[in-house]
Design a protein around this motif. Structure first.
Motif, short mmCIF file in Angstrom:
data_model
loop_
_atom_site.label_atom_id
_atom_site.label_comp_id
_atom_site.label_asym_id
_atom_site.label_seq_id
_atom_site.Cartn_x
_atom_site.Cartn_y
_atom_site.Cartn_z
N PRO A 393 0.84 -1.19 0.00
CA PRO A 393 0.00 0.00 0.00
C PRO A 393 0.87 1.24 0.00
CG PRO A 393 0.07 -1.02 2.17
CD PRO A 393 0.79 -1.92 1.26
N PHE A 399 -4.54 -3.02 -3.40
CA PHE A 399 -5.97 -3.14 -3.20
C PHE A 399 -6.60 -4.27 -3.99
CE2 PHE A 399 -6.50 0.16 -0.32
CZ PHE A 399 -5.58 1.14 -0.62
N TRP A 402 -5.94 -7.20 -2.00
CA TRP A 402 -6.74 -7.19 -0.77
C TRP A 402 -8.14 -7.75 -1.05
CZ3 TRP A 402 -7.12 -6.73 4.31
CH2 TRP A 402 -8.28 -6.22 4.89
N TYR A 403 -8.76 -7.26 -2.14
CA TYR A 403 -10.10 -7.75 -2.42
C TYR A 403 -10.10 -9.20 -2.84
CZ TYR A 403 -11.59 -2.98 -2.11
OH TYR A 403 -11.84 -1.73 -1.65
N LEU A 406 -9.83 -11.10 0.30
CA LEU A 406 -11.12 -11.14 0.97
C LEU A 406 -12.05 -12.11 0.26
CD1 LEU A 406 -11.97 -7.46 1.92
CD2 LEU A 406 -11.29 -9.32 3.40
N ILE A 409 -11.18 -15.58 1.25
CA ILE A 409 -11.60 -15.86 2.62
C ILE A 409 -13.10 -16.08 2.66
CG2 ILE A 409 -11.72 -14.92 4.95
CD1 ILE A 409 -9.16 -13.47 4.43
N PHE A 478 -5.49 5.51 -4.19
CA PHE A 478 -6.26 6.33 -3.26
C PHE A 478 -7.74 6.34 -3.60
CE2 PHE A 478 -3.37 7.79 -0.30
CZ PHE A 478 -2.16 8.10 -0.90
N ASN A 480 -9.49 3.94 -4.86
CA ASN A 480 -10.01 2.62 -5.18
C ASN A 480 -11.37 2.37 -4.55
OD1 ASN A 480 -9.89 0.17 -3.07
ND2 ASN A 480 -8.48 1.79 -2.50
N ALA A 481 -11.68 3.07 -3.45
CA ALA A 481 -13.00 2.83 -2.87
C ALA A 481 -14.10 3.20 -3.84
CB ALA A 481 -13.14 3.63 -1.58
N PHE B 64 -10.70 9.96 3.48
CA PHE B 64 -11.47 9.26 2.45
C PHE B 64 -11.54 7.77 2.75
CE2 PHE B 64 -7.57 7.54 0.95
CZ PHE B 64 -6.65 8.50 1.28
N ASP B 65 -12.36 7.10 2.00
CA ASP B 65 -12.48 5.66 2.14
C ASP B 65 -11.34 4.97 1.41
OD1 ASP B 65 -15.94 4.53 2.26
OD2 ASP B 65 -14.64 5.50 3.72
N LEU B 66 -10.64 4.10 2.12
CA LEU B 66 -9.61 3.32 1.44
C LEU B 66 -10.23 2.21 0.63
CD1 LEU B 66 -6.63 2.76 3.87
CD2 LEU B 66 -6.58 3.79 1.64
N ALA B 67 -11.28 1.67 1.17
CA ALA B 67 -12.02 0.60 0.51
C ALA B 67 -13.46 0.79 0.97
CB ALA B 67 -11.48 -0.76 0.94
N PRO B 68 -14.43 0.32 0.24
CA PRO B 68 -15.82 0.59 0.65
C PRO B 68 -16.06 0.14 2.08
CG PRO B 68 -15.78 -0.46 -1.49
CD PRO B 68 -14.37 -0.47 -1.00
N LEU B 70 -14.30 0.96 4.62
CA LEU B 70 -13.08 0.96 5.42
C LEU B 70 -12.38 2.28 5.22
CD1 LEU B 70 -11.70 -2.60 4.77
CD2 LEU B 70 -12.56 -1.70 6.92
N LEU B 134 -6.66 -1.52 8.56
CA LEU B 134 -6.23 -1.28 7.19
C LEU B 134 -5.28 -0.10 7.13
CD1 LEU B 134 -6.58 -2.42 4.42
CD2 LEU B 134 -8.41 -0.83 4.00
N ILE B 137 -2.01 -1.24 8.44
CA ILE B 137 -1.21 -2.02 7.50
C ILE B 137 -0.53 -1.11 6.49
CG2 ILE B 137 -1.35 -3.70 5.61
CD1 ILE B 137 -3.46 -5.14 7.14
N VAL B 138 -1.25 -0.07 6.03
CA VAL B 138 -0.65 0.86 5.07
C VAL B 138 0.62 1.46 5.65
CG1 VAL B 138 -0.96 3.04 3.89
CG2 VAL B 138 -2.81 1.39 3.92
N ILE B 178 -1.93 -9.04 6.46
CA ILE B 178 -3.05 -8.79 5.56
C ILE B 178 -4.05 -9.93 5.61
CG2 ILE B 178 -3.68 -8.58 3.13
CD1 ILE B 178 -1.09 -7.12 2.68
N ALA B 181 -5.95 -9.70 8.82
CA ALA B 181 -6.92 -8.61 8.78
C ALA B 181 -8.12 -8.99 7.94
CB ALA B 181 -6.26 -7.34 8.24
N GLY B 182 -7.84 -9.68 6.82
CA GLY B 182 -8.94 -10.13 5.96
C GLY B 182 -9.91 -11.01 6.73
N TYR B 185 -12.00 -9.05 9.15
CA TYR B 185 -13.06 -8.34 8.43
C TYR B 185 -14.18 -9.28 8.04
CZ TYR B 185 -15.16 -5.06 5.16
OH TYR B 185 -16.02 -4.22 4.51
N LEU B 191 -12.79 -3.34 10.96
CA LEU B 191 -11.37 -3.45 11.27
C LEU B 191 -10.96 -2.42 12.31
CD1 LEU B 191 -9.71 -4.04 7.79
CD2 LEU B 191 -10.03 -5.67 9.61
#
Lengths: 493, 495, 122
Positions: A393, A399, A402-403, A406, A409, A478, A480-481, B64-68, B70, B134, B137-138, B178, B181-182, B185, B191
């Motif tokens: 990151p 990212f 990461w997805y 996920l 998982i 940045f 990516n959301a 901002f959102d790093l991921a939806p 999160l 998250l 981790i960054v 990671i 953390a996954g 989540y 998280l």
């Protein structure tokens, strides 16, 4: 107004320029590249505009000649095709800007045919993505393939042989796909994807349908370099000219992956695919093997382009693994990786092109720390792209992994998770090796080559696309959301 | 006063200095000034957060959102502020010390050195203020990347090998983190770092909790130097001493134990840890590390390597304290974060001064140097005494609380481990002191004390160790903060 | 049993052709023979499509004024034929590109045998 015609316009821009380039090129050879850039630029702008329109108003279906399906052929611009079209056209635009000086150096005198072929290849790719008709897809598949064979053949000495091998395997694959389409047509009587998708559930147990699915996946798998059908890739990418590779590598396999997405998620639908044949499981396993195989082979390479070629085999494995997970997270991760990998790989191959331009080779064993002084911007772009490929990151590459993680998982598929993690480490090995060579002083030699070297960076037309793509990796990371939010909406469930 | 932007500014202050450092590479004095200014600004900003931390409040900032779902979240809670104060405060001293060391040693690529340092500190403060896994981790990975150029700074064969080892350990750890953390989540949908943990409410099968714990352990254990994941620490001593001092005695390794504390207290929660017996795994690993590291330290002749193994041992003091899961134990662990930081940085500063001044690295070569470098060795004595647990240095107090915490939990074995380790500490430090003061040195006539840039920070950090021992709440109320943080982890009512 | 073979003789023919084509692609060392194999492979698929278009007792899909408009079923299915016109053209183009490549290879290396080529390239 123009909105309803957008799907066709995007593809037809390339037809127009594929005609214009030979016309003007015979008269003024120097005009080929600017025209190509103009063409792909217009297409990129149209793609962007179309995607924005899609976000507001929804899918666009364009019927050629006004004939409605299932009688006529249509172009379907929905979320999935819009996304792919946007990605490949924008990346192609930057690669074509870069190719100006490479063309002059690596294949002087052949610019006109080269850029005409590039336009045709892009026409084929865009057509494949946009079409809503299975046979039309085959036609565009062959258009893009033939153009790609030509583009690859314009390269170093062994290039025609690599192109020939690709031709044989690629055409065989295309033919298998065609046979699969034939089976589906026999059973359902239609070639239109949307139409057929409505009909297929009733034929799920028909052996022809099973055979069709397998044939289509295998056929497209060849184009997507799915392990073990990837054999054509390393030689083709290595021996082609830097621009060809930079054009085809980020785009070609992605479009094939797109077709797999279309088939698995839209034509058959996930439940039906699994009911018909355990395709998702099998290609998931093959993708996982491909990821590890590609990474390991990449470590063993001494030449940068070949290393990047094997890396591409590995990366397409991520995308197909994401597909095989068949859940929203895997889907989003795979599509995000399509975007990320296209940008990263294009940047990396452009860096290879820059180095070849200046040094005459891209042999890793000859890299030394003078590169740091001579090509600061190129090596900086390389560092950014390399770190993104490893998946650290806040760059884009983290990212998508990461997805995907996920997603694995979510399916409680721990083996795939381990594969993703291990391959990230393997990626680190072969990328950091180059970074070490370039940024560290060579401990064995006493001469300090680094401090004596003068800055000798490549020209603006080559530096600009490389840097822009590298910076894009930060932006995508940045943002990516927002991107993933759109991707979740595209997921067809 | 609105403090919401302060965490972000604290992180960015040194990042903002980086361009200036790079542009002033031809004017060393100007370049060093940027570093000092950035360090002072950063420390000042962090200090403004101290009052609210003492009140038990947190300053939160969602970017901002790093991921939806999160966000990139900063949360300057008491623990974060505690760590940030230590890291940013000690950076000021390290910067001055660096000037003396780097110029005295005529190191090359000084600009890269200072710029990397600035980025590392940004990452460290980012780790301190991360509000969710998250974001954490960054910054954790950013720290790894930013410390790499510092580890391989000398670019010698040793340094490059050390760099590879460092990367392979830390990158693998990052991946395990990671994965962990996954899974968190997946099971809980969040998280966020929450005192009392987030895993308590979710219905998770036992073996999954165990798997997650092992993954986390792998992820944070590398930086926290828990055996057998400590291998990179001694190798990283190939870096210049100020790097070893701040990063490997204060920032990187303390990030590791900080991460352990976050995982134990804010992700798993004290209750979950105790219910599933996970803390017992930690106690065993930490206890073994304490003893083994102390024993291995004996065998080292290279001063920095001996200090490295000593660090490994003391990091596990902190982990042990956390693993006790008692209020006093955790408080002791937190206090030791601060205590060990000041003491170890003193010792590393001394080692660096000896290297620059006398060009000597092996202990067997250190006969009689106390006559030539009295201030340096004086500080060394203070630091070693503190690490061995001798009052009135702050190391004694943290150890006292660790032992109390162990007794509070009716556990005798940690007590024994801590006492034995104290003796071992004395055992491997005493010979150095003995040699320096009571043996006759050779070839020392032409040398004097090290440059003031180095000696002054050494003396200050040593004095601070004594002062914090005598007045635990001096300046920064470390004692109160530690007590409060520890208590907050035991309010089992989930917010 | 017999019916299985005789009833589907068109498909069997296609299968045999496909196998011949694949054999050529995989096992022949000469590049021209590989190309021939590819061509045969493509032709087999063309034949498949043509075969599915046929019907007993139907006539070619050219409009015949003797047949009333309602009796459309008397014509063969023209769609596969149109598709195959396209596919044949694609095949021809592919062969053209293949031969150009073969000429380039021959000009550069002087041989079209795969073994020798691999040695020369190394």
């Amino acid at each position: 107004m123009i909105d309803s015609h957008l799907p066709a316009l995007i593809a037809l821009t390339f037809v127009l320029f594929a005609i214009l380039i030979p016309m003007f090129g015979l008269w003024k050879p120097k005009s080929s590249q600017p025209l190509a850039v103009l063409g792909s630029g217009i297409a990129s702008v149209l793609s962007l505009y179309a995607f924005a329109t899609y976000l507001q108003t929804g899918s666009i279906r364009y019927f050629f000649g006004g004939w409605e399906p299932p009688v006529g052929i249509e172009f379907v611009y929905d979320g999935l095709s819009g996304f792919f079209v946007l990605v490949i056209n924008t990346v192609a635009f930057f690669v074509l800007i870069h190719s100006r000086q490479v063309a002059r150096r690596e294949f002087p005198g052949k610019e006109m045919p080269y850029f005409a072929l590039a336009m045709l290849a892009l026409l084929g790719f865009n057509g494949m993505i946009l079409t809503g008709d299975l046979f039309n897809l085959y036609v565009f598949l062959e258009i893009s393939s033939l153009a790609s064979y030509g583009l690859i053949a314009i390269g170093s000495r062994p290039a025609p042989y690599a192109a020939f091998r690709y031709l044989i395997i690629g055409t065989a694959g295309g033919t298998l796909y065609l046979l699969g389409v034939g089976f589906l047509y026999t059973v359902t009587g239609t070639l239109n994807i949307i139409d057929m998708a409505a009909m297929l559930p009733t034929f799920a147990t028909n052996t022809s349908v099973v055979a069709a699915l397998v044939l289509m996946v295998v056929g497209i798998g060849v184009k997507a370099a799915l392990f073990p059908l990837h054999g054509w890739l390393p030689d083709s990418y290595t021996f082609a000219s830097s621009s060809s590779t930079a054009l085809i590598a980020p785009i070609g396999t992605k479009v094939a992956a797109y077709i797999l997405f279309r088939i698995v998620f839209y034509l058959f639908g996930v439940e039906l695919t699994d009911a018909v044949a355990p395709i998702t499981t099998v290609i998931g396993i093959l993708a996982a093997i491909g990821i590890l195989y590609g990474s390991i082979m990449a470590i063993a390479q001494t030449e940068m382009k070949r290393m990047l070629a094997y890396s591409s085999v590995s990366q397409i494995g991520y995308i197909i693994m994401g597909l095989s997970l068949a859940n929203p997270l895997g889907f989003a991760g795979a599509l995000l990786h399509v975007l990320n990998h296209a940008v990263m790989k294009a940047c990396l191959f452009l860096v290879a092109g820059n180095l070849r331009m200046k040094e005459g080779h891209s042999d890793i064993s000859k890299f030394n720390d003078s590169y740091r002084k001579k090509y600061p911007w190129t090596m900086a772009s390389f560092s950014v792209a390399a770190i993104s490929m490893v998946g650290l990151p806040p760059l884009a590459g983290f990212f998508s992994k990461w997805y995907l993680a996920l997603g694995t998982i979510d399916n409680e598929n721990w083996i795939f998770l381990a594969v993703i993690l291990i391959s990230s480490l393997l990626n680190a090995v072969y990328f950091f090796r180059i970074l070490e060579k370039v940024y560290m002083m060579n401990p064995k030699k006493d001469q300090k080559e680094g401090s004596d070297a003068e800055r000798n960076e490549v020209g603006f037309s080559m530096m600009f696309p490389t840097s822009v793509l590298a910076i894009a990796l930060f932006v995508i990371g940045f943002a990516n959301a927002a991107i993933v939010g759109i991707l979740f909406n595209i997921f067809p469930m | 006063m609105d403090l919401t932007l302060v965490p972000l500014l604290a992180i960015l202050s040194s990042l903002a200095a980086v361009p200036f450092i790079l542009w002033s590479s031809s004017k060393p004095n100007l370049r060093e000034t940027w570093t000092i200014i950035a360090a002072l600004v950063k420390f000042g900003l962090v200090l403004t957060l101290l009052p609210s931390a003492l009140n038990g409040e947190s300053v939160t900032l969602h970017l901002f959102d790093l991921a939806p779902g999160l966000p990139f979240a900063l949360n300057a809670d008491p623990l974060g502020v505690f760590f940030a104060v230590i890291a940013s405060g000690l950076w000021i001293f390290t910067s001055f010390y660096s000037i003396g060391y780097v110029r005295g040693h005529k190191e090359h690529k000084q600009t890269r050195y200072y710029a990397s340092f600035a980025i590392c500190l940004s990452a460290t403060i980012g780790i301190a203020f991360s509000g969710n896994l998250l974001t954490f981790i960054v910054f954790y990975e950013l720290l790894t990347l930013a410390t790499y150029p510092l580890v391989i700074h000398t670019e010698s064969d040793d340094a490059i090998k050390a760099g590879r080892k460092y990367l392979s350990f830390t990158l693998t750890a990052g991946l395990l983190l990671i994965a962990a953390a996954g899974m968190v989540y997946y099971y809980t949908g969040t998280l966020d770092f929450t005192p009392g943990g987030v895993l308590g409410d979710a219905d998770i099968p036992y073996h999954m909790i165990l798997v997650m714990f092992i993954l986390f352990l792998g992820g944070v254990g590398v930086k926290a130097g828990i055996m057998p994941l400590h291998g990179w620490l001694p190798a990283a001593m190939a870096a210049p001493t100020p790097v070893s001092a701040l990063l490997h005695a204060v920032a990187v390794v303390k990030s590791g134990v900080f991460a352990v504390l976050r995982v134990v207290g804010y992700v798993f929660g004290v209750d979950v840890m105790g219910d599933y017996g996970l803390n017992e795994i930690l106690i065993v690993l930490a206890g073994a590390t304490v003893i083994l590291a102390s024993l291995i330290a004996f065998a080292q002749d290279n001063l920095k390597r001996r200090l490295a193994y000593s660090t490994v041992g003391h990091l596990s003091y902190i982990v042990l304290g956390i693993a006790l899961l008692t209020p006093l134990g955790i408080q002791g662990g937190i206090m030791h974060i601060a205590a060990h930081a000041t003491m170890k940085i003193t010792l590393f500063f001394c080692a660096g001064a000896i290297i620059v001044n006398l060009h000597r690295t092996e202990i067997s070569n250190l006969n009689g140097i106390a006559k030539v470098m009295p201030w340096t060795m004086g500080a060394f004595v203070v630091g070693s005494m503190g690490l061995a647990g001798i009052p009135p240095i702050n190391g004694f107090f943290s150890k006292f609380f660790l032992i109390s915490g162990s007794l509070e939990g009716d556990m005798m074995i940690p007590v024994i481990i801590l006492i034995v380790s104290g003796l071992l500490n004395a055992g491997y430090f005493f010979p150095i002191i003995h040699r320096a003061y009571f043996k006759k040195g050779e070839g020392l006539e032409k040398y004097g004390e090290a440059s003031p840039f180095m000696v002054v920070p050494i003396v200050i950090t040593a004095t601070l160790s004594v002062l914090f021992g005598l007045f635990p709440n001096l300046f920064f109320n470390f004692f109160d903060l530690a007590a409060q943080i520890s208590a907050s982890l035991f309010n089992s009512a989930t917010p | 049993m017999l019916d299985f073979f005789l009833g589907h003789y068109a498909y069997w023919f296609v299968v045999i052709l496909m196998c011949v084509g694949l054999y050529g692609i995989l096992f022949k060392k000469n590049l021209v023979k590989k190309t021939i194999g590819l061509a045969i492979f493509q032709v087999s698929v063309v034949l498949y499509f043509v075969s599915i278009a046929s019907k007993w007792g139907a006539t070619v899909p050219v409009k015949d004024s003797n047949i009333p408009v309602e009796q459309v079923a008397n014509y063969l299915n023209p769609l596969p034929h149109t598709l195959m016109l396209t596919a044949i053209v694609v095949g021809v183009a592919t062969l053209g590109v293949a031969f150009t490549l073969l000429m380039a290879i021959y000009n550069r290396y002087g041989t079209l045998d795969e073994q020798e080529l691999l040695e020369k390239i190394q």
